[in-house]
Design an enzyme around this catalytic site. Structure first.
Site, PDB file in Angstrom:
ATOM      1  N   THR A  13       0.843  -1.184   0.000  1.00  0.00           N
ATOM      2  CA  THR A  13       0.000   0.000   0.000  1.00  0.00           C
ATOM      3  C   THR A  13       0.875   1.229   0.000  1.00  0.00           C
ATOM      4  O   THR A  13       1.852   1.289   0.742  1.00  0.00           O
ATOM      5  CB  THR A  13      -0.890   0.070   1.260  1.00  0.00           C
ATOM      6  OG1 THR A  13      -1.724  -1.067   1.300  1.00  0.00           O
ATOM      7  CG2 THR A  13      -1.754   1.299   1.255  1.00  0.00           C
ATOM      8  N   LYS A  45      -8.190   1.640  -2.222  1.00  0.00           N
ATOM      9  CA  LYS A  45      -7.814   1.946  -0.842  1.00  0.00           C
ATOM     10  C   LYS A  45      -8.100   3.387  -0.450  1.00  0.00           C
ATOM     11  O   LYS A  45      -7.664   3.849   0.592  1.00  0.00           O
ATOM     12  CB  LYS A  45      -6.330   1.648  -0.641  1.00  0.00           C
ATOM     13  CG  LYS A  45      -5.937   0.222  -1.018  1.00  0.00           C
ATOM     14  CD  LYS A  45      -4.447   0.071  -1.025  1.00  0.00           C
ATOM     15  CE  LYS A  45      -4.011  -1.112  -1.828  1.00  0.00           C
ATOM     16  NZ  LYS A  45      -2.580  -1.132  -2.070  1.00  0.00           N
ATOM     17  N   GLY A  57      -7.866   7.335   3.095  1.00  0.00           N
ATOM     18  CA  GLY A  57      -7.068   6.283   2.489  1.00  0.00           C
ATOM     19  C   GLY A  57      -6.500   5.433   3.596  1.00  0.00           C
ATOM     20  O   GLY A  57      -6.274   5.916   4.702  1.00  0.00           O
ATOM     21  N   ALA A 169       6.161   4.018  -7.052  1.00  0.00           N
ATOM     22  CA  ALA A 169       5.968   2.731  -7.729  1.00  0.00           C
ATOM     23  C   ALA A 169       7.243   2.262  -8.426  1.00  0.00           C
ATOM     24  O   ALA A 169       7.491   1.060  -8.531  1.00  0.00           O
ATOM     25  CB  ALA A 169       4.819   2.825  -8.724  1.00  0.00           C
ATOM     26  N   CYS A 172       9.426   1.186  -4.921  1.00  0.00           N
ATOM     27  CA  CYS A 172       8.886   0.217  -3.961  1.00  0.00           C
ATOM     28  C   CYS A 172       8.235  -0.957  -4.703  1.00  0.00           C
ATOM     29  O   CYS A 172       7.290  -0.756  -5.466  1.00  0.00           O
ATOM     30  CB  CYS A 172       7.859   0.888  -3.055  1.00  0.00           C
ATOM     31  SG  CYS A 172       7.101  -0.245  -1.869  1.00  0.00           S
ATOM     32  N   THR A 175       4.335  -1.390  -4.439  1.00  0.00           N
ATOM     33  CA  THR A 175       3.513  -0.284  -4.919  1.00  0.00           C
ATOM     34  C   THR A 175       3.408  -0.380  -6.430  1.00  0.00           C
ATOM     35  O   THR A 175       4.403  -0.626  -7.102  1.00  0.00           O
ATOM     36  CB  THR A 175       4.156   1.071  -4.535  1.00  0.00           C
ATOM     37  OG1 THR A 175       4.327   1.127  -3.123  1.00  0.00           O
ATOM     38  CG2 THR A 175       3.303   2.242  -4.988  1.00  0.00           C
TER      39      THR A 175
END
Length: 184
Positions: A13, A45, A57, A169, A172, A175
Site C-alpha cells: 500500500t 484503498k 485512504g 511505484a 517500492c 507499490t
C-alpha cells in the site's frame, strides 16, 4: 516481543495526501502482495466519506482498515464538520477498546482544510508542508511530493500526487501505478 502468526506476510500500500492552492487530493495505489506474489493489482484503498466532504485512504490489513473507516464515519456523523475531533475520538476508542486495539492499519484522512494521519497508537498528526503518506511506499511518495511541491510550483495537487506515486511505484516493489485518486 516478536509476534508470530499463521497468516501470510501481506504488503502493498502507498497512500499519499497532497494539499496545494486550496485543493486536497488523496491517492492510493492498487497493489496487494502476499510475500513475493502480487495477489491483486487494482484494490481500492481510497474512499469518500461524510457525503463527499472527507477523503480517507488506508494502509494495513484491509478488513481492519474498513472497520476503522466505518468507525470514523460514525464519529463524523456524531461530530459533523469537525474532522480533527472525530479523528481524536476514533484514536481514543482505538487505543482503549479491546477489539479495536488489535486492528493493524493506518488512516490518512482529509477535508477541505486539514490532512490528518491516524494511527493505532493514538496519534492524530497534521503534517507539515501539506503532504502526508502511509504504507510500504509512503516514505518514497512523501519525499517525492515534498520535492515536487517545492520545485514545481506550476503543478497542482493532483499532478504532484500522480508524479510522486509514479516515483514511489518505480522504487517500492509493493507499490504499483494503478491509482485511485479522490479530491476535494
Amino acid at each position: 516481543m516478536t509476534q508470530t502468526s499463521s497468516f501470510p506476510d501481506w504488503h502493498g500500500t502507498t497512500i499519499l495526501a497532497v494539499r496545494k492552492n486550496g485543493r486536497t487530493v488523496i491517492a492510493g495505489d492498487g497493489q496487494v502482495s502476499m510475500g513475493p506474489t502480487i495477489v491483486k493489482g487494482a484494490a481500492r484503498k481510497v474512499r469518500t466519506l461524510a457525503g463527499g466532504k472527507v477523503l480517507a485512504g488506508f494502509a494495513g490489513a484491509t478488513a481492519d482498515a474498513l472497520t476503522l473507516i466505518e468507525r470514523l464515519e460514525a464519529k463524523l456523523e456524531q461530530y459533523p464538520d469537525q474532522l480533527a475531533r472525530a479523528c481524536v475520538e476514533l484514536a481514543k476508542d482505538w487505543r482503549t477498546d479491546r477489539y479495536l486495539r488489535r486492528l493493524e492499519a493506518m488512516l490518512l484522512v482529509a477535508d477541505k482544510d486539514t490532512i490528518l494521519t491516524v494511527t493505532g497508537v493514538g496519534d492524530v498528526l497534521e503534517p507539515e508542508y501539506g503532504v502526508a503518506a502511509v504504507g510500504s511506499g509512503g516514505n518514497y511518495a512523501l519525499a517525492a511530493a515534498r520535492a515536487l511541491i517545492d520545485v514545481h510550483t506550476e503543478m497542482d495537487a493532483e499532478q504532484i500526487a500522480r508524479k510522486a506515486m509514479q516515483i514511489a511505484a518505480d522504487i517500492c516493489v509493493y507499490t504499483n501505478g494503478n491509482l485511485t485518486i479522490e479530491s476535494l
